[in-house]
Scaffold this active site. Structure first.
Site, PDB file in Angstrom:
ATOM      1  N   PHE A 253      -4.797   3.313  14.614  1.00 55.87           N
ATOM      2  CA  PHE A 253      -5.146   4.304  13.608  1.00 55.87           C
ATOM      3  C   PHE A 253      -6.301   3.736  12.786  1.00 55.87           C
ATOM      4  O   PHE A 253      -6.498   2.517  12.746  1.00 55.87           O
ATOM      5  CB  PHE A 253      -3.950   4.565  12.674  1.00 55.87           C
ATOM      6  CG  PHE A 253      -3.027   5.644  13.167  1.00 55.87           C
ATOM      7  CD1 PHE A 253      -2.189   5.420  14.239  1.00 55.87           C
ATOM      8  CD2 PHE A 253      -2.988   6.890  12.548  1.00 55.87           C
ATOM      9  CE1 PHE A 253      -1.324   6.405  14.694  1.00 55.87           C
ATOM     10  CE2 PHE A 253      -2.129   7.892  12.973  1.00 55.87           C
ATOM     11  CZ  PHE A 253      -1.294   7.648  14.053  1.00 55.87           C
TER      12      PHE A 253
ATOM     13  N   ASN B 281       0.846  -1.195   0.000  1.00 57.36           N
ATOM     14  CA  ASN B 281       0.000   0.000   0.000  1.00 57.36           C
ATOM     15  C   ASN B 281       0.884   1.249   0.000  1.00 57.36           C
ATOM     16  O   ASN B 281       2.102   1.145  -0.091  1.00 57.36           O
ATOM     17  CB  ASN B 281      -0.954  -0.019   1.201  1.00 57.36           C
ATOM     18  CG  ASN B 281      -0.174  -0.146   2.496  1.00 57.36           C
ATOM     19  OD1 ASN B 281       0.635   0.704   2.824  1.00 57.36           O
ATOM     20  ND2 ASN B 281      -0.391  -1.245   3.217  1.00 57.36           N
TER      21      ASN B 281
ATOM     22  N   LYS C 285       9.452 -17.480  -9.658  1.00 62.32           N
ATOM     23  CA  LYS C 285       8.738 -16.420 -10.365  1.00 62.32           C
ATOM     24  C   LYS C 285       7.605 -17.019 -11.198  1.00 62.32           C
ATOM     25  O   LYS C 285       7.834 -17.973 -11.968  1.00 62.32           O
ATOM     26  CB  LYS C 285       9.721 -15.667 -11.274  1.00 62.32           C
ATOM     27  CG  LYS C 285       9.085 -14.508 -11.989  1.00 62.32           C
ATOM     28  CD  LYS C 285      10.074 -13.756 -12.844  1.00 62.32           C
ATOM     29  CE  LYS C 285       9.341 -12.721 -13.673  1.00 62.32           C
ATOM     30  NZ  LYS C 285      10.220 -12.075 -14.634  1.00 62.32           N
TER      31      LYS C 285
ATOM     32  N   LYS D 136     -14.099   0.332  15.299  1.00 61.50           N
ATOM     33  CA  LYS D 136     -12.797  -0.344  15.482  1.00 61.50           C
ATOM     34  C   LYS D 136     -12.374  -0.262  16.945  1.00 61.50           C
ATOM     35  O   LYS D 136     -11.864  -1.210  17.521  1.00 61.50           O
ATOM     36  CB  LYS D 136     -11.713   0.333  14.634  1.00 61.50           C
ATOM     37  CG  LYS D 136     -11.651  -0.247  13.250  1.00 61.50           C
ATOM     38  CD  LYS D 136     -10.593   0.384  12.373  1.00 61.50           C
ATOM     39  CE  LYS D 136     -10.837  -0.064  10.944  1.00 61.50           C
ATOM     40  NZ  LYS D 136     -10.275   0.709   9.918  1.00 61.50           N
TER      41      LYS D 136
HETATM   42  O1  PMT Z   1       2.822   6.191   6.591  1.00 63.15           O
HETATM   43  P1  PMT Z   1       2.240   7.474   6.052  1.00 63.15           P
HETATM   44  O2  PMT Z   1       2.465   7.633   4.571  1.00 63.15           O
HETATM   45  O3  PMT Z   1       2.667   8.670   6.845  1.00 63.15           O
HETATM   46  O4  PMT Z   1       0.651   7.392   6.201  1.00 63.15           O
HETATM   47  C1  PMT Z   1       0.062   7.347   7.463  1.00 63.15           C
HETATM   48  C2  PMT Z   1      -1.114   6.373   7.519  1.00 63.15           C
HETATM   49  C3  PMT Z   1      -2.235   6.860   6.630  1.00 63.15           C
HETATM   50  C4  PMT Z   1      -0.675   4.979   7.079  1.00 63.15           C
HETATM   51  C5  PMT Z   1      -1.565   6.345   9.022  1.00 63.15           C
HETATM   52  O5  PMT Z   1      -1.957   7.617   9.403  1.00 63.15           O
HETATM   53  C6  PMT Z   1      -2.702   5.349   9.222  1.00 63.15           C
HETATM   54  O6  PMT Z   1      -3.866   5.665   9.088  1.00 63.15           O
HETATM   55  N1  PMT Z   1      -2.349   4.083   9.595  1.00 63.15           N
HETATM   56  C7  PMT Z   1      -3.273   2.960   9.709  1.00 63.15           C
HETATM   57  C8  PMT Z   1      -3.571   2.407   8.339  1.00 63.15           C
HETATM   58  C9  PMT Z   1      -4.474   1.202   8.382  1.00 63.15           C
HETATM   59  O7  PMT Z   1      -4.046   0.130   8.060  1.00 63.15           O
HETATM   60  O8  PMT Z   1      -5.662   1.421   8.858  1.00 63.15           O
HETATM   61  P2  PMT Z   1      -6.785   0.250   9.006  1.00 63.15           P
HETATM   62  O9  PMT Z   1      -8.034   1.002   9.238  1.00 63.15           O
HETATM   63  O10 PMT Z   1      -6.732  -0.689   7.856  1.00 63.15           O
HETATM   64  O11 PMT Z   1      -6.322  -0.531  10.293  1.00 63.15           O
HETATM   65  C10 PMT Z   1      -6.767  -0.148  11.586  1.00 63.15           C
HETATM   66  C11 PMT Z   1      -5.688  -0.402  12.604  1.00 63.15           C
HETATM   67  O12 PMT Z   1      -5.426  -1.807  12.690  1.00 63.15           O
HETATM   68  C12 PMT Z   1      -4.360   0.262  12.316  1.00 63.15           C
HETATM   69  O13 PMT Z   1      -3.852   0.752  13.554  1.00 63.15           O
HETATM   70  C13 PMT Z   1      -3.499  -0.873  11.775  1.00 63.15           C
HETATM   71  O14 PMT Z   1      -2.118  -0.656  12.100  1.00 63.15           O
HETATM   72  C14 PMT Z   1      -4.066  -2.068  12.510  1.00 63.15           C
HETATM   73  N2  PMT Z   1      -3.956  -3.354  11.807  1.00 63.15           N
HETATM   74  C15 PMT Z   1      -4.655  -3.574  10.666  1.00 63.15           C
HETATM   75  C16 PMT Z   1      -4.596  -4.828  10.059  1.00 63.15           C
HETATM   76  C17 PMT Z   1      -3.766  -5.829  10.630  1.00 63.15           C
HETATM   77  N3  PMT Z   1      -3.655  -7.023  10.078  1.00 63.15           N
HETATM   78  N4  PMT Z   1      -3.076  -5.557  11.749  1.00 63.15           N
HETATM   79  C18 PMT Z   1      -3.151  -4.354  12.332  1.00 63.15           C
HETATM   80  O15 PMT Z   1      -2.502  -4.104  13.361  1.00 63.15           O
END
Ligand code: PMT
Length: 442
Positions: free
Chosen positions: A344, A229, A308, A358
């Site tokens: 986040f 991503n 590959k 969440k």
């Molecule tokens: O890195 P930058 O370019 O500065 O951008 C910042 C950002 C947009 C990446 C950051 O601000 C942000 O929003 N990070 C969380 C991105 C994300 O994956 O969001 P989500 O809504 O999909 O996940 C929710 C939370 O679960 C997040 O805290 C994520 O770290 C966590 N997660 C998600 C999936 C997973 N398998 N394990 C996790 O821990």
């Protein structure tokens, strides 16, 4: 005992007025500040302001007949413990980098052996200009320290990097060079009596060990290709730097990122979601706060190929994906007593609604919701726009159905947002849970 002596150089930019606040904060911290200004700086702020507040002559021009010291650049430069330039224009940076000494401030730079710290502020294009960046690199190689400008709306009405860093942060970093502990406001220390090195900032997070996930993950399809991503790691590293500056011990588990990690932060590399999960679980027992800023892939190829994959004339290829383990949810489940867990939420619609759900489902204390479609927010920008949802202070249960407090924030640099998140962590840490308060009263 004497005080630290700071030579404050003010150059000609719209942020020159902020140098007054820097001077006041340094004085409050017990420093003796002498001010030098460039001719252009006097167009923005009058020397009289600094003279009234320092009770000293403000030097603009060595050759000015009103200057009481005929060799001011030598005397001034040799009396100071730190030369601090706030704000620094591209012009003064260029002069310092090239050894040009055609005014008082640039002569002082050449004549001084004191450490030098520069806080630039300028238009984004001037900041990003190859010449400016080249000069900065040259000065860094010469040992000059920089308090980098932050992103935000600039005086020229554009949005980008070039805004002077917060004055409090500039002062913290200046004091850190002198090893003045922030608690020594009004203290009187000489360099020879330096206190033990302080952190670059305050100490309100001293004693905390913050574990942060940063960047994106890469999920292998085969040895050549992967799913990933747009996360750059800027947000997570901004949190790491801010936490370090406030006295926390910081460990970062970094996925895919090209961003240079901040100094004095431990970095563990973990590229895939599975590796990140394992690294986080290994580090977790030592942590008191977990912050999941990484964009972890929700799905990964179920069977990555060891070789590959060949096209073999196929127009379509079907990839079977498997859900990855949710690191954040597993951290919340396995949290040690008193651990604060922050997630986040990167959303494109109903941002706060999804973040709230969440928070409840994963059992979180704080969620930072960012709308990644908004201009200046989300992936790979220096700024962000977020709403922080935090467990109501006094609510004992993370992820409980108590309505979280919502703090809607405007566009700000990722570093500024990082400090806001850390402020909320401190509030929760200092709060007395409702249940504890009730039992205490009974
Ligand atoms: O890195 P930058 O370019 O500065 O951008 C910042 C950002 C947009 C990446 C950051 O601000 C942000 O929003 N990070 C969380 C991105 C994300 O994956 O969001 P989500 O809504 O999909 O996940 C929710 C939370 O679960 C997040 O805290 C994520 O770290 C966590 N997660 C998600 C999936 C997973 N398998 N394990 C996790 O821990």
């Amino acid at each position: 005992m004497g005080k630290y002596k700071i030579g404050l150089g003010v150059t000609g930019g719209i942020a020159a007025y902020k140098a007054i606040e820097v001077m006041r904060l340094l004085q409050k911290a017990g420093c003796d500040v002498s001010v030098a200004m460039t001719r252009h700086a006097t167009e923005f702020v009058r020397p009289l302001t600094f003279r009234a507040l320092t009770d000293k002559h403000v030097i603009v021009d060595d050759y000015d007949p009103a200057n009481p010291d005929p060799i001011a650049h030598i005397n001034f430069s040799q009396e100071i413990d730190l030369l601090l330039i706030v704000p620094a224009t591209a012009n003064i940076i260029a002069k310092f980098a090239n050894g040009i000494a055609d005014d008082f401030l640039s002569s002082t730079y050449l004549a001084s052996t004191a450490p030098v710290m520069i806080a630039p502020a300028m238009n984004v294009t001037m900041w990003e200009q190859a010449a400016t960046q080249r000069n900065i690199e040259r000065l860094k190689a010469d040992g000059v320290r920089f308090v980098e400008p932050v992103a935000g709306e600039l005086a020229c009405k554009t949005v980008g990097t070039g805004k002077l860093e917060d004055v409090e942060n500039i002062v913290r970093q200046a004091l850190a060079v002198l090893s003045v502990p922030p608690a020594v406001a009004g203290g009187v220390l000489r360099p020879s009596e330096k206190a033990p090195p302080a952190t670059a900032g305050g100490t309100d997070l001293a004693g905390e060990h913050i574990l942060i996930t940063v960047g994106g993950t890469r999920e292998a399809i085969d040895p050549v290709r992967f799913i990933s991503n747009h996360s750059s790691g800027k947000m997570g590293f901004a949190v790491a730097a801010a936490a370090r500056d406030r006295g926390a011990k910081v460990t970062v588990v970094a996925g895919a990122t090209l961003v240079e990690p901040p100094e004095n932060v431990r970095v563990v590399r973990a590229i895939s979601a599975e590796e990140m999960h394992a690294a986080v679980m290994k580090e977790l027992p030592e942590a008191t706060v977990f912050i999941g800023s990484a964009a972890v892939a929700d799905y990964a190829p179920a069977n990555a190929s060891g070789a590959k994959i060949k096209k073999d004339g196929r127009d379509f290829m079907i990839l079977e994906l498997k859900k990855t383990r949710d690191i954040l949810a597993d951290v919340a489940k396995n949290r040690t007593a008193n651990m604060i867990v922050v997630g986040f939420a990167a959303e494109t619609n109903d941002v706060v609604g999804y973040a709230r759900s969440k928070m409840e489902k994963k059992g979180l204390d704080i969620v930072v919701a960012n709308d990644i479609t908004a201009k200046g927010a989300g992936f790979n920008t220096d700024t962000n726009i977020a709403t922080i949802l935090t467990r109501a202070v006094g609510s004992a249960n993370a992820g409980s159905s108590d309505i979280p407090v919502e703090i809607e924030l405007p566009l700000m640099s990722k570093r500024e947002l990082a400090d806001k998140i850390l402020d909320e962590i401190i509030k929760l840490r200092n709060a007395v849970p409702v249940n504890a308060a009730k039992s205490g009263n009974s």
